[in-house]
Design an enzyme around this catalytic site. Structure first.
Site, PDB file in Angstrom:
ATOM      1  N   SER A 227      43.166  45.981  40.780  1.00 42.55           N
ATOM      2  CA  SER A 227      42.993  45.683  42.201  1.00 42.55           C
ATOM      3  C   SER A 227      42.309  44.325  42.385  1.00 42.55           C
ATOM      4  O   SER A 227      42.819  43.313  41.908  1.00 42.55           O
ATOM      5  CB  SER A 227      42.211  46.815  42.863  1.00 42.55           C
ATOM      6  OG  SER A 227      42.262  46.737  44.261  1.00 42.55           O
ATOM      7  N   ASP A 314      51.478  52.893  46.180  1.00 43.19           N
ATOM      8  CA  ASP A 314      50.148  52.310  46.340  1.00 43.19           C
ATOM      9  C   ASP A 314      49.912  51.977  47.818  1.00 43.19           C
ATOM     10  O   ASP A 314      50.600  51.128  48.383  1.00 43.19           O
ATOM     11  CB  ASP A 314      50.042  51.044  45.490  1.00 43.19           C
ATOM     12  CG  ASP A 314      48.614  50.506  45.407  1.00 43.19           C
ATOM     13  OD1 ASP A 314      47.857  50.685  46.378  1.00 43.19           O
ATOM     14  OD2 ASP A 314      48.275  49.904  44.375  1.00 43.19           O
ATOM     15  N   HIS A 353      46.939  54.205  44.241  1.00 42.63           N
ATOM     16  CA  HIS A 353      46.274  52.934  43.917  1.00 42.63           C
ATOM     17  C   HIS A 353      45.463  52.970  42.621  1.00 42.63           C
ATOM     18  O   HIS A 353      45.262  51.932  41.987  1.00 42.63           O
ATOM     19  CB  HIS A 353      45.361  52.527  45.076  1.00 42.63           C
ATOM     20  CG  HIS A 353      44.681  51.202  44.884  1.00 42.63           C
ATOM     21  ND1 HIS A 353      45.372  50.018  44.712  1.00 42.63           N
ATOM     22  CD2 HIS A 353      43.350  50.864  44.813  1.00 42.63           C
ATOM     23  CE1 HIS A 353      44.518  49.016  44.561  1.00 42.63           C
ATOM     24  NE2 HIS A 353      43.294  49.504  44.619  1.00 42.63           N
TER      25      HIS A 353
END
EC number: 3.1.-.-
Length: 379
Positions: A227, A314, A353
């Site tokens: 991320s 995601d 995610h």
């Protein structure tokens, strides 16, 4: 006599009828008044409810309009929303005790990248060293980096700490596959001291990488970013490649192209995405704060194997941003001698995610990709 009685009876009947008529009229008058009062009360209540609802709508609209101006006037607010370092989840954990999170083969360190900056580090040894690691001190763990096992430097995303649940589960998976896992909290996160910034986060990562390399000998060192950590990872690897000390491979999990495109695509921005001047109000303050995390530019200067992992479902970093980054990297001249691979995870798997670590295919993916990377490294 009979006539008198009939006359009296008629008079009485007429009287009773009049009384009944008057009572009925009075009852109808009362009922009409009651209905009028009820109607008035209902209308008053309805008006009061509508008045309160209208006040609430006006207040919400005022807040909605005020927020963009507040963000524009105070760019630090937007920086806080990018880093989310003040969100510490789980909250009640002692980062000095990784064993409380089931990491009995992990040591907690503190390193000092710069004056007045201290960062907390966890070092998890490979499964083969678990038994030997029990009760050992920091010096033993540092020496263990020189054992014949590859090392992964893990760079986490925003919010939370190095003790986040999904992060801990990934450490366990990687450790069981035979990797040392070194991770840390950037300055301003967890128990690390300092103020967060993109430059500071990148420097922290560089310091930890050099610390690992000073102890790992010829063992491969891989960098894994997740991320927001992918932005730190590409900043770091670009710098390492420029000084001609690249890592053996770079792994990006749920990456974006750059922070502006990610902010525009983030679910938090949905209610403002079509707000007039969205870029000026919300995206320009991020740039003003010195935050770029330009993965799409960095990959053009990176010369090492690259693996991108991204789940199609995601909700935080859209899948298309990871795919777009792959397309940029795959056509970059800097990767012409290195493997660039994109691995998607289907929506039905539900990895979203941060749950790619659950994939039963992950060990095979890493074994095949990193095995080839080691081969490229040795040749």
């Amino acid at each position: 006599m009979k006539m008198v009685w009939l006359s009296t009876s008629c008079a009485l009947n007429s009287c009773w009828e009049r009384i009944a008529s008057l009572q009925f009229e009075q009852m109808m008058i009362r009922r009409t008044r009651e209905q009028a009062r009820e109607t008035a009360f209902t209308e008053q209540k309805r008006y009061g409810l509508w008045f309160r609802l209208r006040k609430l709508i006006i207040w919400l609209l005022g807040v909605y309009i005020a927020i963009p101006f507040l963000v524009k006037l105070c760019p630090a607010i937007q920086a806080k929303l990018v880093f989310l370092n003040f969100v510490r989840v789980p909250y009640f954990i002692d980062l000095k005790r990784p064993q409380d999170q089931g990491l009995n083969h992990t040591c907690n360190y503190y390193l000092q990248p710069e004056e007045d900056v201290t960062i907390g580090v966890w070092h998890t040894v490979p499964a083969a060293l678990w038994k030997n690691a029990r009760g050992k001190d920091q010096l033993w763990f540092e020496d263990a980096l020189g054992s014949s096992h590859p090392v992964i430097l893990y760079l986490h995303g925003n919010a939370g700490t190095r003790g986040g649940d999904h992060r801990v589960e990934l450490y366990k998976v990687l450790s069981s596959l035979g990797y040392h896992v070194v991770t840390f909290d950037y300055r301003g996160w967890g128990d690390s001291i300092g103020s967060p910034s993109e430059r500071g986060m990148t420097y922290d990562a560089l310091h930890v990488f050099d610390w690992i390399k000073a102890r790992s000998g010829d063992n491969p060192v891989y960098i894994w970013g997740h991320s927001l950590g992918t932005g730190v990872a590409t900043n770091l690897v670009r710098r390492l490649c420029e000084r001609e000390t690249p890592p053996d491979a770079l792994i990006l999990e749920s990456p974006f192209t750059n922070i502006r495109e990610e902010a525009r695509s983030h679910p938090f921005s949905v209610i403002y995405r079509y707000f007039p001047g969205f870029d000026w109000f919300f995206l320009d303050p991020i740039t003003t704060s010195g935050i770029k995390f330009a993965n799409d530019e960095n990959v053009k200067y990176i010369s090492c194997s690259l693996l991108i992992l991204h789940a199609e479902d995601d909700p935080v970093v859209p899948f298309h941003l990871g795919k777009k980054l792959y397309n940029i990297a795959a056509t970059s001249r800097s990767f012409r001698d290195y493997k660039v691979q994109f691995v998607p995870f289907h929506t039905d798997l539900g990895y979203r995610h941060k749950y790619i670590y659950r994939s039963p295919e992950l060990p095979r993916i890493l074994r095949e990709f990193l095995g080839k990377s080691e081969h490229e490294h040795h040749h």
